[in-house]
Each structure stands twice: as C-alpha cells, then as structure tokens.
Design an enzyme around this catalytic site. Structure first.
Site, short mmCIF file in Angstrom:
data_model
loop_
_atom_site.label_atom_id
_atom_site.label_comp_id
_atom_site.label_asym_id
_atom_site.label_seq_id
_atom_site.Cartn_x
_atom_site.Cartn_y
_atom_site.Cartn_z
CB ILE A 188 7.53 -5.58 2.23
CG1 ILE A 188 8.76 -4.90 2.85
CG2 ILE A 188 6.65 -6.17 3.31
CD1 ILE A 188 8.45 -3.59 3.58
CE1 TYR A 219 6.21 5.91 2.26
CE2 TYR A 219 7.35 6.50 4.30
CZ TYR A 219 6.85 5.54 3.44
OH TYR A 219 6.96 4.22 3.77
N1 LIG Z 1 11.05 -0.49 3.13
C1 LIG Z 1 10.83 0.03 4.30
O1 LIG Z 1 11.76 0.23 5.10
C2 LIG Z 1 9.44 0.39 4.75
C3 LIG Z 1 9.26 0.93 6.04
C4 LIG Z 1 7.98 1.26 6.45
C5 LIG Z 1 6.90 1.03 5.63
N2 LIG Z 1 7.07 0.51 4.39
C6 LIG Z 1 5.88 0.30 3.53
O2 LIG Z 1 5.88 -1.01 3.03
C7 LIG Z 1 5.15 -1.05 1.79
C8 LIG Z 1 5.95 -1.83 0.75
O3 LIG Z 1 7.10 -1.11 0.45
P1 LIG Z 1 8.49 -1.74 -0.05
O4 LIG Z 1 9.52 -1.24 0.90
O5 LIG Z 1 8.35 -3.19 -0.30
O6 LIG Z 1 8.69 -0.89 -1.40
P2 LIG Z 1 8.99 -1.31 -2.93
O7 LIG Z 1 10.04 -2.38 -2.98
O8 LIG Z 1 9.26 -0.02 -3.61
O9 LIG Z 1 7.60 -1.91 -3.40
C9 LIG Z 1 6.47 -1.08 -3.55
C10 LIG Z 1 5.43 -1.73 -4.41
O10 LIG Z 1 4.37 -0.78 -4.61
C11 LIG Z 1 4.05 -0.75 -5.99
N3 LIG Z 1 3.42 0.49 -6.43
C12 LIG Z 1 3.93 1.74 -6.40
N4 LIG Z 1 3.08 2.61 -6.99
C13 LIG Z 1 2.01 1.89 -7.42
C14 LIG Z 1 0.81 2.19 -8.11
N5 LIG Z 1 0.54 3.44 -8.53
N6 LIG Z 1 -0.07 1.20 -8.36
C15 LIG Z 1 0.19 -0.05 -7.97
N7 LIG Z 1 1.31 -0.41 -7.33
C16 LIG Z 1 2.21 0.54 -7.06
C17 LIG Z 1 5.37 -0.98 -6.68
O11 LIG Z 1 5.16 -1.36 -8.03
P3 LIG Z 1 6.29 -1.07 -9.18
O12 LIG Z 1 7.37 -2.07 -8.97
O13 LIG Z 1 5.53 -1.22 -10.46
O14 LIG Z 1 6.75 0.35 -8.95
C18 LIG Z 1 5.94 -2.09 -5.81
O15 LIG Z 1 5.38 -3.32 -6.18
C19 LIG Z 1 4.89 0.41 1.41
O16 LIG Z 1 3.55 0.73 1.72
C20 LIG Z 1 5.84 1.18 2.31
O17 LIG Z 1 5.35 2.48 2.60
C21 LIG Z 1 8.32 0.18 3.93
#
Ligand SMILES: NC(=O)c1ccc[n+]([C@@H]2O[C@H](COP(=O)([O-])OP(=O)(O)OC[C@H]3O[C@@H](n4cnc5c(N)ncnc54)[C@H](OP(=O)(O)O)[C@@H]3O)[C@@H](O)[C@H]2O)c1
Ligand SMILES: *[C@@H]1O[C@H](CO)[C@@H](O)[C@H](O)[C@H]1NC(C)=O
Ligand SMILES: *[C@@H]1O[C@H](CO)[C@@H](O)[C@H](O)[C@H]1NC(C)=O
Length: 322
Positions: free
Chosen positions: A49, A203
């Site tokens: 995202i 989480y």
């Molecule tokens: N996907 C869904 O359905 C969903 C639903 C509700 C809410 N969300 C929220 O949306 C947000 C984005 O999630 P996403 O779905 O796009 O997940 P994602 O594809 O796993 O991306 C997460 C990002 O966070 C980074 N990250 C993780 N640990 C970190 C750290 N210690 N320091 C700095 N960066 C870190 C990751 O970096 P690396 O690549 O280096 O690991 C990655 O760039 C999150 O807050 C999640 O809780 C997602």
C-alpha cells in the site's frame, strides 16, 4: 436437480456480491489536488500500500521521502516509481521503526537536510512474532511506538507548514483489539504468546493503538494547522502476511485471489485523507472506503487514549517520569 444447481449458483453469486460490497469494497480518491512544492514522508513505502501511495503522490508532484529499513528494496521501488510517474524527486532515507534510536537518528537527519514537511504517512506495519531492539513486542513496537516517536519528533516541523496532515494506517482489525496498559508496562507488549492467533491479536491491539493515537493527537493539535486521520485501507493483497504459516496461506491464498484489493485500490483511502480538500474538521477520525466511518467505541475512549499517550511517551523516553 437442475433447480438445486441453479439455486446454489444464485446463492454463491449473492454471497460473492455481498462480500464485494462490504469487507472487500473498493473505493476511489476523487480529489484532483496536486502536491507540487510539498514534501511527504511515507514509512514502509517500498512495497504494498505504501508504494502505491508514494507513486500517486509522486505523480502529483510531491517530493517523496521513502523511509524504509532496507536500502536495496527502497532503491528498486524508487526506480519503479520514477519510471511510472516521470518524477525525479523520490528519495530514500533509512528508517528502522523497530529501533527507537534509529527513529531519532532519522528525525535528526530529516530536520537537518529537508526544509519542510507537509504530510507524514505512518504506513509501515507488520504481522509477526518477536521483539524490537528495545525489547518491545514487535507489532506494538513497530506499528505503534516507533510511529508515535517519529510523529512527536516531527510535530514542530509539521506545524511550520501552512497546512499539514498526519495519516496513520490502522485497520478494521482494531475492532478485535484490547488495551491492557498494566500488561504493557510489565511486558513491554500488548498481548503475548507464540501461536499465530496470539500474534494476530497483538496485531489487532497495535491497530487499536493507531486509532487511539490519532484520536488523542487531534486534540493536541487543536489550534494548529496540522490535522490527522486514521485509515483502514481495505483488505489488500500485499506482503503483509509474509510471516504467516504455510497452512494458513493455503486457505488465505484462494480467498485473496478472489476478493482482495490490489495495492493501488488499497491506497485510495490514504490518498483521500492526504489530498481531499475540506476534511480538516474531521481531524482525529477514522476513514475507510474514502469516507469517514465509526470505529469501535474503544477507539474513541478519551481516557484510554490519553493514558496510552502518556505511557508511550514514557516508553520511548520523551518524558522522564518513569
Ligand atoms: N494489507 C491489508 O489488507 C491491510 C489491512 C489493514 C491495514 N493494513 C495496514 O496497511 C499498512 C501497510 O501494509 P501492507 O499491507 O502494504 O504491508 P506490506 O506489503 O507488508 O508492507 C509493509 C511495509 O512496512 C515496512 N516495515 C515493516 N517493518 C518495518 C520496520 N521495522 N521499519 C521500517 N519499515 C518496516 C515493510 O518493509 P520491508 O519490506 O523492509 O519489510 C514494508 O515496506 C500496515 O500498517 C498494515 O497494518 C493492511
Ligand atoms: C474494549 O472492548 C472490549 C469488548 O467490548 C472490552 O472487553 C475491553 O475491556 C474494552 N476496553 C479496552 C481498553 O480495550
Ligand atoms: C494557520 O493558517 C492560517 C491561514 O493560512 C494562518 O493565518 C494562521 O496563522 C495559521 N495558524 C497557525 C497556528 O500557524
């Protein structure tokens, strides 16, 4: 027999449509605002995202700071974004949210080298098991506490911009969250346990923190030109479940192929909160599907929000009464 078959198909299509109109609903940011001359920080912008959000903001002319923990992944993402948008103003700045000292270093570097901040997007997040450098539960530590400290350190800079916003990714999963502040102080974590359902609950707790943080932040920002919003992006196909065990993937994968949003659709609500004119009176509120929505009542509990703020300040060393 034929009738039964047709009946089942009708029911299946009905269920599919119901799901697509509810949990898996997609929406679109309708704002045409541009971001020329503005600077954005987006945490975890190298994939999912965050990357889709960064891409659209770069397309609209923003200077985009991708604050990620992995230089190589960030540089690959920057190449993709620049190729897709023609922007040449996307830069990497090292940030590991699982290390509070690194958060401080990031903020110092940013404040020394950049002249303004118009938009902070607390997007990074994970579902997983383990502890941060400082010994906090990884999800509480990264999803909430690291972003809490980051935001506090950048607040003065945000206040200097003519009009600025802080967006924090929460999730509909906050509805299953609980905040036990005594346990937090004792264990440096909200929820413990090594089973995957236990770290899923942790989480949910961290995502409840994200909504409570935004609720309290809005109050503290009254009278400034900074506003803030929390976001449920939808259910999106990203790398978020990368640490989830294999047998769960077997169930999740087919559903995700059928129903989950792609990252571009998953970026729309964040973009709405970043770009839409006139939403300032909704500061502190929770958004999904590009509209303001009611989070669960726990996410707007004034007393819990204030206590969480105070405890967070102590845990990251912003106040010295321990
Ligand atoms: N996907 C869904 O359905 C969903 C639903 C509700 C809410 N969300 C929220 O949306 C947000 C984005 O999630 P996403 O779905 O796009 O997940 P994602 O594809 O796993 O991306 C997460 C990002 O966070 C980074 N990250 C993780 N640990 C970190 C750290 N210690 N320091 C700095 N960066 C870190 C990751 O970096 P690396 O690549 O280096 O690991 C990655 O760039 C999150 O807050 C999640 O809780 C997602
Ligand atoms: C939140 O809601 C649940 C269920 O409604 C409740 O048990 C819990 O104690 C509430 N409070 C907090 C702070 O999590
Ligand atoms: C907020 O913005 C308005 C108009 O742009 C300006 O007049 C005002 O001084 C600003 N307030 C603060 C506290 O900076």
């Amino acid at each position: 027999m034929m009738l039964l078959l047709i009946g089942s198909i009708v029911v299946l299509v009905g269920v599919y449509m119901l799901l697509v109109e509810t949990i898996f609903k997609s929406s679109e940011c309708k704002s045409s605002s541009d971001m020329v001359g503005k600077t954005v920080i987006i945490t975890g912008g190298n994939t999912g995202i965050g990357k889709a959000t960064a891409c659209e903001l770069a397309r609209r002319g923003a200077r985009v700071i991708l604050s990620c923990r992995n230089k190589q992944k960030a540089e690959e993402a920057i190449k993709d974004i620049e190729l897709e948008t023609g922007s040449t103003d996307v830069v990497y700045m090292q940030l590991d949210l699982a290390n509070l000292k690194a958060v401080r270093t990031f903020a110092e570097t940013f404040l020394k080298t950049e002249s303004r901040l118009d938009l902070l997007i607390n997007n990074a997040g994970l579902v997983g098991d383990g502890r941060t450098e400082d010994g906090f539960g990884i999800q509480f530590g990264v999803n909430h506490l690291g972003h809490f400290l980051l935001t506090c350190l950048l607040l003065d800079c945000l206040k200097e911009a003519p009009s600025s916003r802080v967006i924090t990714l929460s999730s509909m999963a906050h509805r299953w969250g609980k905040i036990d502040l005594d346990a937090l102080v004792a264990n440096k974590d909200l929820g413990t346990g090594r089973y995957s359902w236990q770290f899923f609950l942790a989480y949910c707790n961290s995502k409840l923190c994200n909504a409570l943080f935004t609720h309290e932040l809005a109050k503290r920002l009254k009278g400034t030109n900074v506003t803030c919003y929390s976001v449920h992006p939808g259910v999106v196909k990203t790398e978020l479940s990368r640490h989830v065990s294999l047998w769960q993937m077997v169930f999740v994968d087919p559903i995700s192929r059928l129903f989950f949003l792609d990252p571009k659709a998953g970026a729309q609500t964040t973009l709405h909160c970043a770009l839409q004119e006139g939403i300032e009176p909704l500061s502190g509120r929770y958004f999904a599907c590009c509209t303001v929505q009611e989070p669960c009542s726990n996410a707007t509990d004034d007393a819990v929000a204030k206590k969480l703020w105070d405890v967070s300040e102590r845990l990251c060393g912003l106040s010295d009464t321990s």
